[in-house]
Write a protein that holds these residues in place. Structure first.
Motif, PDB file in Angstrom:
ATOM      1  N   ILE A   1      54.720  36.598 -17.691  1.00  0.00           N
ATOM      2  CA  ILE A   1      54.856  35.274 -16.905  1.00  0.00           C
ATOM      3  C   ILE A   1      55.043  36.753 -15.817  1.00  0.00           C
ATOM      4  N   GLU A   2      55.879  37.312 -15.691  1.00  0.00           N
ATOM      5  CA  GLU A   2      56.818  38.459 -14.726  1.00  0.00           C
ATOM      6  C   GLU A   2      55.786  39.969 -14.754  1.00  0.00           C
ATOM      7  N   GLU A   3      55.400  39.474 -16.334  1.00  0.00           N
ATOM      8  CA  GLU A   3      54.885  41.440 -16.045  1.00  0.00           C
ATOM      9  C   GLU A   3      52.974  40.893 -15.551  1.00  0.00           C
ATOM     10  N   ASN A   4      52.345  39.678 -15.328  1.00  0.00           N
ATOM     11  CA  ASN A   4      50.974  39.512 -15.187  1.00  0.00           C
ATOM     12  C   ASN A   4      50.370  40.285 -16.089  1.00  0.00           C
ATOM     13  N   ILE A   5      50.539  40.233 -17.415  1.00  0.00           N
ATOM     14  CA  ILE A   5      49.655  39.740 -18.638  1.00  0.00           C
ATOM     15  C   ILE A   5      48.184  39.024 -19.044  1.00  0.00           C
ATOM     16  N   ASP A   6      47.951  39.843 -19.180  1.00  0.00           N
ATOM     17  CA  ASP A   6      45.755  39.646 -19.065  1.00  0.00           C
ATOM     18  C   ASP A   6      46.051  39.068 -20.980  1.00  0.00           C
ATOM     19  N   VAL A   7      46.371  39.983 -21.261  1.00  0.00           N
ATOM     20  CA  VAL A   7      45.912  39.901 -23.174  1.00  0.00           C
ATOM     21  C   VAL A   7      47.359  40.609 -23.769  1.00  0.00           C
ATOM     22  N   LEU A   8      47.709  39.583 -25.183  1.00  0.00           N
ATOM     23  CA  LEU A   8      48.758  40.101 -25.412  1.00  0.00           C
ATOM     24  C   LEU A   8      48.837  40.426 -26.984  1.00  0.00           C
ATOM     25  N   LEU A   9      48.566  41.418 -27.485  1.00  0.00           N
ATOM     26  CA  LEU A   9      48.608  41.167 -29.211  1.00  0.00           C
ATOM     27  C   LEU A   9      50.133  41.316 -29.113  1.00  0.00           C
ATOM     28  N   LEU A  10      50.062  40.180 -30.819  1.00  0.00           N
ATOM     29  CA  LEU A  10      51.761  40.031 -31.190  1.00  0.00           C
ATOM     30  C   LEU A  10      51.582  40.275 -32.401  1.00  0.00           C
ATOM     31  N   GLN A  11      52.586  40.808 -33.463  1.00  0.00           N
ATOM     32  CA  GLN A  11      52.976  41.767 -34.893  1.00  0.00           C
ATOM     33  C   GLN A  11      54.299  40.950 -34.888  1.00  0.00           C
ATOM     34  N   GLU A  12      54.495  40.710 -35.734  1.00  0.00           N
ATOM     35  CA  GLU A  12      55.548  40.233 -36.163  1.00  0.00           C
ATOM     36  C   GLU A  12      55.682  38.437 -36.592  1.00  0.00           C
ATOM     37  N   LEU A  13      55.086  37.878 -36.529  1.00  0.00           N
ATOM     38  CA  LEU A  13      54.771  36.524 -36.134  1.00  0.00           C
ATOM     39  C   LEU A  13      56.337  35.688 -37.195  1.00  0.00           C
TER      40      LEU A  13
ATOM     41  N   THR B   1      39.939  44.405 -13.493  1.00  0.00           N
ATOM     42  CA  THR B   1      41.283  44.715 -13.438  1.00  0.00           C
ATOM     43  C   THR B   1      42.445  44.148 -14.483  1.00  0.00           C
ATOM     44  N   MET B   2      42.604  44.293 -15.659  1.00  0.00           N
ATOM     45  CA  MET B   2      43.515  44.049 -16.828  1.00  0.00           C
ATOM     46  C   MET B   2      44.157  44.603 -16.948  1.00  0.00           C
ATOM     47  N   LYS B   3      45.176  43.731 -17.219  1.00  0.00           N
ATOM     48  CA  LYS B   3      47.120  44.285 -17.850  1.00  0.00           C
ATOM     49  C   LYS B   3      47.035  43.950 -19.289  1.00  0.00           C
ATOM     50  N   ILE B   4      46.935  44.775 -20.339  1.00  0.00           N
ATOM     51  CA  ILE B   4      47.162  44.193 -22.345  1.00  0.00           C
ATOM     52  C   ILE B   4      48.596  45.300 -22.687  1.00  0.00           C
ATOM     53  N   ALA B   5      48.984  43.967 -23.216  1.00  0.00           N
ATOM     54  CA  ALA B   5      49.765  44.655 -23.829  1.00  0.00           C
ATOM     55  C   ALA B   5      49.930  43.924 -25.610  1.00  0.00           C
TER      56      ALA B   5
END
Length: 272
Positions: free
Chosen positions: A37-49, A14-18
């Motif tokens: 933390i609150e949404e139990n994310i396993d992988v997060l992609l970030l843009q516009e750092l 089970t994976m949660k990716i955002a």
DNA sequence: ATGGCAAGGGTTCCTTGA
């Protein structure tokens, strides 16, 4: 039989990716940490750092138990991938068609996480049209299309996520008339996305919600948020092998109402 | 009541975003 069922359950991945365009990681760090933390994310992609790699808050994220890969740039652009699982970098740029080289804008990451090929994209805005900014966007899309075609042929489990800066259809914005002649909504731009989808990728959101009208971006100006004048431009494209695993997907709208919000909100999907 | 944003970089304003 019961034993076999338990065994299978225990081994289910089970994976949660955002994906989240933060519009400055410095300003949005607390939002990102809370979301992870609150949404139990396993992988997060970030843009516009909007920062160079040296200024990315590695410690803050790693202390929560994540690995991080950053492709930074001064002032503009910048992408990162945050993961509970080990990350292997495949490429930190989208090659030029002519010479296969980087173009210097930090808008791309291609990594391997477990047996998934995960690509984080921040497409150029491209406005105004009929300028070199627009030409750059079209060229970027041409390169992405070529990259996706080769990628698709590998038959890997592929997830392409990020800020596409493309409004696919009328349903993806509050008022299509406003977007005529905008670089997010021209036929040329939409056709590149169609071409990628025609290879066999699917828009995760439309698999689960074929006719919902929700947005992932609201402009800071003109009370766009208050009037719900948004657009859906943050997307996850999945190869069929991943689409088969898709359990649920959504748009984390409520964060847009928090103090000092990004103009985008996170999108997420669950694989089972 | 009729104008209304935000961020970075660097300075009192410019660029960029979408």
């Amino acid at each position: 039989m019961a034993v076999a069922q338990v065994f299978r359950f225990k081994n289910k991945i089970t994976m949660k990716i955002a994906s989240f365009n933060v519009n400055s990681i410095k300003v949005r760090l607390e939002h990102v940490k809370k979301f992870l933390i609150e949404e139990n994310i396993d992988v997060l992609l970030l843009q516009e750092l909007k920062c160079i790699k040296e200024n990315f808050p590695f410690n803050e994220i790693e202390n929560l138990g994540f690995k991080v890969i950053v492709n930074g740039q001064k002032s503009y652009n910048g992408v990162a991938i945050i993961s509970k699982f080990p990350i292997k970098l495949i490429s930190n740029f989208l090659p030029n068609i002519s010479n296969g080289k980087d173009d210097g804008q930090a808008r791309f990451l291609d990594v391997k996480i477990l047996d998934f090929r995960i690509i984080c994209v921040y497409l150029p805005n491209g406005n105004p049209i009929e300028t070199e900014k627009y030409e750059y966007k079209l060229n970027w899309l041409k390169r992405l299309t070529s990259y996706c075609k080769k990628l698709y042929q590998t038959n890997e489990k592929i997830i392409i996520g990020g800020d596409f800066n493309i409004i696919q259809k009328d349903i993806d914005c509050y008022d299509p008339k406003v977007w005529i002649n905008d670089a997010l909504f021209t036929d040329k731009v939409k056709n590149y996305l169609k071409e990628i989808l025609n290879f066999g990728f699917v828009d995760a959101y439309r698999i689960i919600k074929p006719s919902s009208q929700e947005y992932s971006f609201w402009d800071y100006q003109n009370g766009a948020w208050q009037k719900d004048h948004g657009i859906r431009i943050d997307l996850f494209l999945l190869s069929p092998e991943v689409a088969d695993l898709l359990d649920d997907t959504g748009i984390f709208k409520k964060i847009r109402g928090h103090s000092k919000p990004s103009d985008h909100v996170p999108i997420w999907l669950k694989l089972n």
